[in-house]
Design an enzyme around this catalytic site. Structure first.
Site, short mmCIF file in Angstrom:
data_model
loop_
_atom_site.label_atom_id
_atom_site.label_comp_id
_atom_site.label_asym_id
_atom_site.label_seq_id
_atom_site.Cartn_x
_atom_site.Cartn_y
_atom_site.Cartn_z
N ASP A 78 0.78 -1.24 0.00
CA ASP A 78 0.00 0.00 0.00
C ASP A 78 0.81 1.28 0.00
O ASP A 78 1.95 1.33 0.46
CB ASP A 78 -0.95 0.02 1.21
CG ASP A 78 -0.21 -0.11 2.54
OD1 ASP A 78 0.73 -0.92 2.64
OD2 ASP A 78 -0.55 0.64 3.48
N GLU A 135 -0.83 -1.81 5.07
CA GLU A 135 0.06 -1.82 6.24
C GLU A 135 -0.12 -0.54 7.06
O GLU A 135 -0.05 -0.57 8.29
CB GLU A 135 1.53 -1.94 5.80
CG GLU A 135 2.50 -2.20 6.95
CD GLU A 135 2.86 -0.96 7.75
OE1 GLU A 135 3.02 -1.08 8.98
OE2 GLU A 135 2.97 0.14 7.17
N GLU A 136 -0.35 0.58 6.36
CA GLU A 136 -0.43 1.88 7.03
C GLU A 136 -1.79 2.04 7.72
O GLU A 136 -2.83 1.89 7.08
CB GLU A 136 -0.27 3.02 6.00
CG GLU A 136 1.01 2.95 5.17
CD GLU A 136 2.25 3.45 5.90
OE1 GLU A 136 2.14 3.85 7.08
OE2 GLU A 136 3.32 3.42 5.29
N HIS A 361 7.34 8.86 4.66
CA HIS A 361 6.13 9.67 4.89
C HIS A 361 6.36 11.15 4.58
O HIS A 361 5.58 11.99 4.99
CB HIS A 361 5.57 9.49 6.30
CG HIS A 361 5.04 8.11 6.57
ND1 HIS A 361 3.99 7.84 7.41
CD2 HIS A 361 5.42 6.91 6.07
CE1 HIS A 361 3.76 6.54 7.45
NE2 HIS A 361 4.63 5.94 6.64
ZN ZN Z 1 4.85 3.92 6.52
ZN ZN Z 2 6.34 1.28 5.64
#
Ligand code: ZN
Ligand code: ZN
Length: 389
Positions: A78, A135-136, A361
């Protein structure tokens, strides 16, 4: 032995796949195009492909020889809700979405290793290549586990890998024990009685009480936990009121807590409730607390950490593998896969400075394609060492 020669030959192909995925980022449980690419590739390599766990999850299975032993290797699919600021050719084509954590690279590295292992077949056992969505933030790995991942694909151990900006390409870092923190999210609503700002004695003020709660939370870590233990309590939102002359009815306080041990996590949650209960009782307010344990502590088991370190050392050399990487208070969905299985989560260097050093990020982040051959060689070596013939 450095990068595997067969992997060096094919790494550029997987760099191109990585950049294509980067240009078409998809977020939680919507990784349809990405999952299609992964499934197509695994199918082309001759693996058995399973789809649909946690909606967009993909598992490719490769069995060689007669052994019934199996391990899992996991990557994440993702992207994030971030608007990319990079302007290179493979920059995101979707407004507001971007691969800012390098999951495009993790996917490419694991595909590259699958191709190598399917072609060379120098091991005896089964490898399940696990590609997880979301995952996030929303724990797609947990959903895969709840959907029966390890009942369908039992493993002796499961391994994960994440890139690490600031660590040079060709280096690895790992640690036995707690590696990443638990991540809990809390929402507290306190209710008093609204009144005119000029007549506080006619109301019950949630703002003053909320401020007292926020201040008291600072003592959870500093005055309650054993100083040897690690914890974080961060209030990140405080919402109350609309008018300058009105004391509102309610205030909402939100934030996150982190810990590296389960009992510290328990302690923080219990102490938080005690503080809210006591302060609200003292001032005549009611309260609700939602405390969401979103990600558990990620714990690398000792034997599997040794195996992971040995594979990394075989690829990169002992001088390039930090086996005592300090833990971080960030969290990882892979912790859910390690709840019921031994295993290890390793870091692969993404580069320094302008060449891969931008933090994850961040809207200027990019996965460093130079890391693909290193990460894929690590995966391949791990399998060949574990299932050596
Ligand atoms: Zn991340
Ligand atoms: Zn990551």
């Amino acid at each position: 032995m450095p990068i595997k020669p067969e992997i060096a030959e094919i790494a550029a192909t997987f760099g191109a796949i990585r950049r294509d995925i980067h240009a078409h980022p998809e977020t939680a449980f919507e990784e349809v195009r990405t999952a299609d690419i992964v499934a197509q590739q695994l199918n082309d390599f001759g693996l058995k492909v399973h789809r649909g766990l946690a909606k967009t999850g993909v598992v490719g299975s490769l069995s060689v020889g007669t052994s019934n032993r199996a391990i899992g290797l996991r990557a994440d699919l993702d992207a994030l809700d971030i608007h990319e600021e990079n302007t290179f050719d493979h920059a995101s084509t979707i407004d507001g979405k971007m691969h800012a954590c390098g999951h495009d690279g993790h996917t490419a590295m694991l595909l590259c290793a699958a191709k190598y292992l399917a072609d060379t077949r120098r091991f005896n056992g089964t490898v399940h290549f696990i590609f997880q969505p979301a995952e996030e933030n929303v724990a797609g790995g947990r959903v895969m586990v709840e959907d029966g991942l390890f009942e369908l694909f039992p493993v002796e151990a499961v391994y994960g890998m994440h890139n690490l900006p600031g660590m040079p390409v060709g280096k690895f870092g790992v640690q036995a024990g707690p590696a990443m923190a638990s991540a809990d999210m809390f929402t507290i609503e306190i209710s008093g009685k609204g009144s005119h700002g000029a007549h506080p004695h006619q109301g019950v003020d949630p703002i003053v009480t909320g401020a007292e709660i926020v201040t008291a939370f600072q003592r959870i870590v500093s005055r309650t936990l054993n100083p040897i233990d690690t914890g974080v309590v961060s209030v990140t939102q405080f919402h109350a009121g609309r008018a300058m002359n009105v004391i509102p009815e309610t205030a909402v306080i939100k934030g996150t807590c982190r810990a590296l041990k389960r009992d510290v996590q328990d302690q923080i949650e219990a102490r938080m409730e005690q503080i809210v209960k006591g302060i609200c009782a003292a001032h005549g307010l009611t309260y609700t607390i939602e405390y969401d344990r979103r990600y558990p502590v990620l714990v690398n088991t000792p034997d599997e950490t040794t195996k992971a370190a040995n594979a990394a050392i075989a690829v990169a050399g002992a001088e390039n593998v930090n086996v005592n990487l300090p833990p971080t208070m960030g969290s990882e969905d892979f912790a859910w896969m390690l709840q019921d299985n031994p295993g290890c989560y390793i870091r692969v260097g993404n580069g320094e400075g302008e060449d891969g050093g931008c933090v994850v990020h961040n809207p200027n982040y990019d996965f460093n394609d130079q890391a693909i051959a290193w990460g894929a060689s690590y995966w391949a070596e791990l399998v060949e060492q574990e299932f050596g013939t």
